[in-house]
Design an enzyme around this catalytic site. Structure first.
Site, PDB file in Angstrom:
ATOM      1  N   ARG A 169       0.836  -1.195   0.000  1.00 33.77           N
ATOM      2  CA  ARG A 169       0.000   0.000   0.000  1.00 33.77           C
ATOM      3  C   ARG A 169       0.876   1.253   0.000  1.00 33.77           C
ATOM      4  NH1 ARG A 169      -5.167   1.351  -1.384  1.00 33.77           N
ATOM      5  NH2 ARG A 169      -6.208   2.672   0.139  1.00 33.77           N
TER       6      ARG A 169
ATOM      7  N   THR B  26      -8.854   0.393 -10.211  1.00 34.25           N
ATOM      8  CA  THR B  26      -8.310  -0.843  -9.624  1.00 34.25           C
ATOM      9  C   THR B  26      -8.463  -2.072 -10.525  1.00 34.25           C
ATOM     10  OG1 THR B  26      -8.794   0.065  -7.455  1.00 34.25           O
ATOM     11  CG2 THR B  26      -8.320  -2.247  -7.512  1.00 34.25           C
TER      12      THR B  26
ATOM     13  N   THR C 193      -3.898  -1.190  -7.528  1.00 34.60           N
ATOM     14  CA  THR C 193      -4.661   0.031  -7.805  1.00 34.60           C
ATOM     15  C   THR C 193      -3.784   1.263  -7.966  1.00 34.60           C
ATOM     16  OG1 THR C 193      -6.512   1.371  -6.961  1.00 34.60           O
ATOM     17  CG2 THR C 193      -4.941   0.596  -5.335  1.00 34.60           C
TER      18      THR C 193
ATOM     19  N   GLU D  68      -3.700   7.688  -4.318  1.00 32.54           N
ATOM     20  CA  GLU D  68      -4.196   6.871  -3.204  1.00 32.54           C
ATOM     21  C   GLU D  68      -4.465   7.661  -1.930  1.00 32.54           C
ATOM     22  OE1 GLU D  68      -5.816   3.559  -3.491  1.00 32.54           O
ATOM     23  OE2 GLU D  68      -4.050   3.651  -4.767  1.00 32.54           O
TER      24      GLU D  68
ATOM     25  N   ASP E  19      -7.768   8.266  -0.354  1.00 26.01           N
ATOM     26  CA  ASP E  19      -8.466   7.234   0.432  1.00 26.01           C
ATOM     27  C   ASP E  19      -8.406   7.553   1.929  1.00 26.01           C
ATOM     28  OD1 ASP E  19      -9.469   5.725  -1.598  1.00 26.01           O
ATOM     29  OD2 ASP E  19      -8.144   4.000  -1.336  1.00 26.01           O
TER      30      ASP E  19
ATOM     31  N   SER F 154      -8.023   1.100   2.834  1.00 29.26           N
ATOM     32  CA  SER F 154      -8.462   0.574   1.540  1.00 29.26           C
ATOM     33  C   SER F 154      -9.732  -0.245   1.706  1.00 29.26           C
ATOM     34  CB  SER F 154      -7.349  -0.308   0.977  1.00 29.26           C
ATOM     35  OG  SER F 154      -7.793  -1.041  -0.136  1.00 29.26           O
ATOM     36  N   SER F 155     -10.315  -0.591   0.565  1.00 29.10           N
ATOM     37  CA  SER F 155     -11.436  -1.538   0.562  1.00 29.10           C
ATOM     38  C   SER F 155     -11.052  -2.820  -0.167  1.00 29.10           C
ATOM     39  CB  SER F 155     -12.637  -0.938  -0.171  1.00 29.10           C
ATOM     40  OG  SER F 155     -13.010   0.266   0.417  1.00 29.10           O
TER      41      SER F 155
ATOM     42  N   GLY G 250     -13.587  -1.643  -7.601  1.00 25.70           N
ATOM     43  CA  GLY G 250     -14.922  -1.067  -7.419  1.00 25.70           C
ATOM     44  C   GLY G 250     -15.048  -0.144  -6.229  1.00 25.70           C
TER      45      GLY G 250
END
Ligand code: GLU
Length: 609
Positions: free
Chosen positions: A124, A420, A438, A464, A467, A492-493, A515
């Site tokens: 990440r 993503t 992503t 990013e 987020d 994140s998801s 998504g």
């Protein structure tokens, strides 16, 4: 070509680590050559929904969002490469052919199973050292407009994908690192056909046209590139050659890194704070995956900084405590309203906890000191008890109180997320992988970087950092767990998931999706459909979507009868239709081998043998 596993791995492991420390070229470790052949893949005709019937394979399989990327992974697997080897090749090709979604300028999470142990690699992005909670506030202290923040230098996090792949490859690579860049370099040099989805994304995109390199490369003569046009990317080819030869160091230090810093700091609208030290200091991390018992399965997912697994499993866990819906599927594989009601209510409750508690675990303490308290069956039974026949309604679900809380957080308001790509791979050596990758929004921060090569093209930098919560605290001054802090990873998801049979320990499935926050709903529903309802991976991915982040409900446009929408609204769901473009990829184990599915809403395919 298949490698004798043990001797090669023994030779590889020690030298790669040493090579990384000494900054030696990884290619020096190479003993086996992987020969890439340019595939004859015709561009698809349309970017709209494509019917897919799934792919059965016997020994190995790779599922990715673009046929050229899938093919690169397939060729690596066929040459005896490991799942991680294939993931490296796939990711590099995706950087080129699906630049809007992921790439070397972004971040990723990778789940890996080597037949025995599950590992979780965290690539990440991190915030620069010089930012604080006010990063996305304007002069008046108000949060910036999302796109104003995203399409700027402010949003760019220190990329982590390459370092993460390098870490995973040092442990699980079988083919030499440098060879895995062959497909992307060759396609970048010789050209590839722009896919319909990339063309559509370019046509509907605005801010990328304001980026000097982005506009020149993707909008020659002011017009977006059309599907089928052959595109070469010499700047990316040169950058990938460097990374192939020198490893992630080539991206994180030296000319390519300096170019990134200059572009971010000197952005024409708002400059960001990334420095050479931030880039040089980035470290990918190995984290403990969270494996959760659910029905006859062990569902293993990524821990925070992603909210993916915890929220997916809260939804599934809450559903377990609700009365069983007799026919969740209607006759033509739609979703029945009673099941949708339960799923959406469970989502509301799970998202309320997500908004309150989840952030980078290096900065945010888990409730009760342990994330798994959020999945405690007694706690989820309590949460399920809040669900009745009427909806809790928009904003009606409050966070619960899992575990003993050391700190009180304020809830984060919802923000848009898009873009993503997901990759699922199983190799013939017994490894399985799920990787979601992503650059955040479509085209990320809309900054194309050429690595200082001066050649055409390049790679896109992520956005990013959007987020993170734009506001660091709520109106009462209570801090938000996911606020911006120096060197922190944004929440994140993404939900890369590996499922195992609880009794035998055997792999059952690998899956995940892009998504934004809806990744969580897409993944949760695909798990229920495959594992509870017995649909195959393709049927599961074909099902229509319904989501809520706690506010209004969105049903996938044109996929539900009017009565379903009316019945949900009668219960107070505030439902309407909209486009919901998932990009699920799934591979499940079958008696004969594997069966893979790719989302009909995108260009993905599965290949294997
Ligand atoms: N940036 C998002 C995340 O990490 C994903 C964005 C998307 O899938 O659109 O959760």
């Amino acid at each position: 070509m298949t490698l004798p596993a043990t001797p090669f791995r023994r030779r590889l492991l020690v030298p790669v680590t040493a090579a990384l420390m000494l900054g030696l070229p990884l290619a020096a470790q190479a003993e086996v050559a992987f020969q890439y052949d340019l595939p004859a893949i015709a561009p698809e005709v349309a970017s709209e929904t494509q019917e897919k019937s799934g792919w059965a394979t016997e020994r190995f399989a790779v599922a990715a969002a673009n046929p050229l990327a899938t093919d690169a992974g397939y060729q690596v697997l066929k040459a005896g490469g490991s799942a991680v080897d294939a993931a490296v090749a796939v990711q590099m090709v995706l950087t080129l052919v699906e630049p809007q979604s992921s790439g070397i300028g972004g971040g990723a999470f990778l789940m890996h199973h080597d037949g025995e142990a599950v590992a979780a690699y965290d690539g990440r992005e991190t915030a620069p050292a010089a930012v604080n909670g006010e990063l996305f506030l304007d002069e008046a202290g108000e949060p910036l407009d999302f796109m104003e923040a995203a399409a700027s230098g402010l949003s760019v996090g220190v990329p982590g994908t390459v370092r993460m792949l390098e870490l995973a490859h040092a442990e699980y690579g079988r083919l030499p690192w440098a060879e895995l860049f062959g497909p992307a370099i060759r396609l970048a040099e010789e050209g590839f056909a722009v896919s319909p989805r990339l063309a559509t994304s370019l046509a509907s995109e605005q801010p990328l046209r304001d980026d000097p390199l982005g506009s020149a490369f993707y909008y020659p003569d002011g017009e977006p590139l059309q599907a089928g046009v052959t595109l070469k990317n010499p700047a990316l080819a040169a950058i990938l050659r460097e990374i192939a030869e020198r490893g992630s160091q080539a991206l994180h230090e030296g000319a390519i890194a300096e170019d990134l810093v200059a572009r971010v700091q000197g952005h024409h609208s708002r400059g960001g704070a990334i420095t050479a030290e931030d880039l040089a200091g980035y470290a990918a991390k190995r984290r403990d995956p969270i494996c959760t018992a659910w029905q006859a399965y062990e569902v293993c997912g990524f821990p925070p900084p992603t909210s993916g697994h915890l929220t997916v499993m809260q939804i599934l866990g809450i559903l377990e405590h609700l009365p069983e819906v007799e026919s969740p599927l209607d006759d033509d594989q739609g979703l029945s309203e009673p099941w949708l009601h339960q799923f959406l209510e469970a989502s509301r409750l799970a998202f309320a906890d997500r908004g309150r508690y989840i952030g980078d675990p290096d900065f945010v303490e888990a409730p009760g000191g342990d994330w798994s308290v959020m999945l405690d069956p007694d706690y989820l039974a309590l949460r399920a008890g809040l669900i009745g026949e009427e909806s809790l309604g928009s904003g009606g679900a409050e966070p619960g109180n899992p575990g003993e809380l050391a700190t009180a957080w304020a809830s984060q308001p919802e923000q848009p997320e898009y873009g993503t790509s997901h990759i699922s791979i199983v190799d013939e050596h017994g490894n399985a992988l799920a990787m979601t990758t992503t650059i955040e929004a479509a085209f990320g921060s809309r900054i194309l970087a050429d690595g200082g090569t001066g050649l055409a093209g390049g790679y896109l930098l992520n956005n990013e950092l959007t987020d993170f919560s734009f506001t660091p605290q709520d109106e009462d001054g209570q801090p938000i767990a996911n606020r911006v802090e120096p060197n922190k990873r944004p929440r994140s998801s993404m939900s890369p998931t590996l499922v195992f049979d609880r009794e035998s320990g055997e792999l059952v499935a690998s899956l995940g999706s892009p998504g934004g926050a809806a990744i969580i709903h897409y993944t949760a529903k695909a798990l229920v459909a495959m594992l509870d309802w017995g649909l195959d991976a393709q049927e599961a991915l074909n099902l229509p979507h319904a989501i809520t982040l706690g506010g209004p409900v969105f049903l996938e446009e044109g996929r539900f009868p009017a009565e379903t929408l009316e019945a949900l609204n009668a219960r107070g769901h505030d439902a309407s239709e909209r486009e919901l473009v998932s990009g699920l990829q799934a591979i499940q184990r079958t008696e004969a081998g594997f069966f893979g599915g790719a989302d009909p809403r995108r260009e993905g395919v599965v290949m294997g043998e």
